[in-house]
Design a protein around this motif. Sequence first.
Motif, PDB file in Angstrom:
ATOM      1  N   VAL A   1      35.110  19.591 -49.643  1.00 40.08           N
ATOM      2  CA  VAL A   1      36.059  20.287 -48.576  1.00 40.08           C
ATOM      3  C   VAL A   1      37.325  20.530 -48.784  1.00 40.08           C
ATOM      4  O   VAL A   1      37.811  21.541 -48.279  1.00 40.08           O
ATOM      5  CB  VAL A   1      36.400  18.761 -47.997  1.00 40.08           C
ATOM      6  CG1 VAL A   1      37.616  18.680 -46.745  1.00 40.08           C
ATOM      7  CG2 VAL A   1      35.325  17.960 -47.171  1.00 40.08           C
TER       8      VAL A   1
ATOM      9  N   LYS B   1      39.384  24.401 -48.025  1.00 40.36           N
ATOM     10  CA  LYS B   1      40.111  24.550 -47.293  1.00 40.36           C
ATOM     11  C   LYS B   1      40.608  25.903 -47.783  1.00 40.36           C
ATOM     12  O   LYS B   1      41.441  26.720 -47.550  1.00 40.36           O
ATOM     13  CB  LYS B   1      41.062  23.559 -47.759  1.00 40.36           C
ATOM     14  CG  LYS B   1      42.539  23.443 -47.599  1.00 40.36           C
ATOM     15  CD  LYS B   1      43.230  22.674 -47.564  1.00 40.36           C
ATOM     16  CE  LYS B   1      44.891  22.008 -47.217  1.00 40.36           C
ATOM     17  NZ  LYS B   1      45.538  20.851 -47.609  1.00 40.36           N
ATOM     18  N   LYS B   2      40.170  26.134 -49.267  1.00 35.22           N
ATOM     19  CA  LYS B   2      40.788  26.985 -50.269  1.00 35.22           C
ATOM     20  C   LYS B   2      40.070  28.583 -48.923  1.00 35.22           C
ATOM     21  O   LYS B   2      41.473  29.096 -49.552  1.00 35.22           O
ATOM     22  CB  LYS B   2      39.790  26.963 -51.562  1.00 35.22           C
ATOM     23  CG  LYS B   2      40.915  27.901 -52.196  1.00 35.22           C
ATOM     24  CD  LYS B   2      39.920  27.798 -53.770  1.00 35.22           C
ATOM     25  CE  LYS B   2      39.815  29.057 -54.741  1.00 35.22           C
ATOM     26  NZ  LYS B   2      39.242  29.488 -55.877  1.00 35.22           N
TER      27      LYS B   2
ATOM     28  N   ARG C   1      39.814  28.512 -46.137  1.00 33.50           N
ATOM     29  CA  ARG C   1      40.413  28.059 -44.782  1.00 33.50           C
ATOM     30  C   ARG C   1      39.158  27.862 -43.419  1.00 33.50           C
ATOM     31  O   ARG C   1      38.840  28.949 -42.739  1.00 33.50           O
ATOM     32  CB  ARG C   1      41.526  29.780 -43.676  1.00 33.50           C
ATOM     33  CG  ARG C   1      42.904  29.932 -44.743  1.00 33.50           C
ATOM     34  CD  ARG C   1      43.428  30.602 -44.229  1.00 33.50           C
ATOM     35  NE  ARG C   1      43.878  31.397 -45.801  1.00 33.50           N
ATOM     36  CZ  ARG C   1      43.908  32.638 -45.624  1.00 33.50           C
ATOM     37  NH1 ARG C   1      43.831  33.418 -44.310  1.00 33.50           N
ATOM     38  NH2 ARG C   1      44.574  32.984 -46.294  1.00 33.50           N
TER      39      ARG C   1
ATOM     40  N   ILE D   1      36.949  25.438 -41.599  1.00 33.74           N
ATOM     41  CA  ILE D   1      37.211  24.122 -41.453  1.00 33.74           C
ATOM     42  C   ILE D   1      36.003  23.154 -41.857  1.00 33.74           C
ATOM     43  O   ILE D   1      34.954  23.874 -40.975  1.00 33.74           O
ATOM     44  CB  ILE D   1      37.493  24.102 -39.619  1.00 33.74           C
ATOM     45  CG1 ILE D   1      38.782  24.930 -39.391  1.00 33.74           C
ATOM     46  CG2 ILE D   1      37.585  22.511 -39.288  1.00 33.74           C
ATOM     47  CD1 ILE D   1      39.156  24.703 -38.212  1.00 33.74           C
TER      48      ILE D   1
ATOM     49  N   ASP E   1      41.645  18.171 -45.943  1.00 34.51           N
ATOM     50  CA  ASP E   1      41.570  18.966 -45.322  1.00 34.51           C
ATOM     51  C   ASP E   1      42.163  18.318 -43.601  1.00 34.51           C
ATOM     52  O   ASP E   1      41.232  17.540 -43.340  1.00 34.51           O
ATOM     53  CB  ASP E   1      40.823  19.544 -45.347  1.00 34.51           C
ATOM     54  CG  ASP E   1      40.813  20.860 -44.068  1.00 34.51           C
ATOM     55  OD1 ASP E   1      42.113  20.907 -43.277  1.00 34.51           O
ATOM     56  OD2 ASP E   1      40.716  22.104 -44.290  1.00 34.51           O
TER      57      ASP E   1
ATOM     58  N   ARG F   1      41.947  18.647 -41.259  1.00 37.22           N
ATOM     59  CA  ARG F   1      41.074  19.554 -39.749  1.00 37.22           C
ATOM     60  C   ARG F   1      39.515  19.538 -39.745  1.00 37.22           C
ATOM     61  O   ARG F   1      39.192  19.887 -38.900  1.00 37.22           O
ATOM     62  CB  ARG F   1      41.221  21.314 -39.840  1.00 37.22           C
ATOM     63  CG  ARG F   1      42.329  21.846 -39.578  1.00 37.22           C
ATOM     64  CD  ARG F   1      43.023  23.298 -40.422  1.00 37.22           C
ATOM     65  NE  ARG F   1      41.834  23.477 -41.677  1.00 37.22           N
ATOM     66  CZ  ARG F   1      41.507  24.584 -41.714  1.00 37.22           C
ATOM     67  NH1 ARG F   1      41.056  25.103 -41.468  1.00 37.22           N
ATOM     68  NH2 ARG F   1      41.012  24.977 -42.588  1.00 37.22           N
TER      69      ARG F   1
ATOM     70  N   ASN G   1      44.786  14.316 -37.482  1.00 39.55           N
ATOM     71  CA  ASN G   1      45.511  15.924 -37.041  1.00 39.55           C
ATOM     72  C   ASN G   1      46.264  15.676 -36.719  1.00 39.55           C
ATOM     73  O   ASN G   1      46.040  15.437 -35.760  1.00 39.55           O
ATOM     74  CB  ASN G   1      43.804  16.657 -37.060  1.00 39.55           C
ATOM     75  CG  ASN G   1      44.026  18.372 -36.546  1.00 39.55           C
ATOM     76  OD1 ASN G   1      45.189  18.346 -37.043  1.00 39.55           O
ATOM     77  ND2 ASN G   1      43.695  18.303 -36.567  1.00 39.55           N
TER      78      ASN G   1
END
Length: 184
Positions: free
Chosen positions: A9, A13-14, A16, A18, A49, A51, A118
């Motif tokens: 995860v 995230k790094k 971008r 989801i 994250d 998202r 979220n």
Amino acid sequence: SVDDNLAFVALLKKHRIIPFFSIMLCFPGNTSQELDDTFNMIRKAKLIDKRLKVYFSFYTPYPGTKLFNMATENGFNAPDNLAAWATHTFDDFRAPWWTKKQEKTFERFAHFYIPLSNPHNYKNFYRPPLIRILLFLINKFFYPIVYLRFRTNCFKVPVEADLFLFLLKRWNILFKMKYKLYPF
């Protein structure tokens, strides 16, 4: 492992991307502790994250598998004819080993805590404008509470979840709708 999932995860995230978890629940013999551990992993991943999207499915027994035998040992009564098997679906099957406590825990997480963890979740719903505005207000009101619960890992006395789910059920009855915050 849980650590591998959390690292994945963070990596997504790094870049971008989801993250998406697909989780199967309700295996025969699973305990409430295992359900809590699953939700704890999701909680930790959501803190990495927010998202993160989660899709739940439930184990449904079918003949010829070891889990089928475990299911029958745990109270499952298999359909006795082909027509009955045709209606044995994910939507209709309720596992006899799935306790009320597990069901309530799942309902709180799937339909309240996960979607409201979220702050932009309301954007995922393509509803009429008035409903979308209502979802925006609900999301903005409950997000700080949900975030605090996720940060502290404290889900004792979840009055906000129970109150919201009670009101959502009344809304659905009153307006003959089937709204859920978690669309699956």
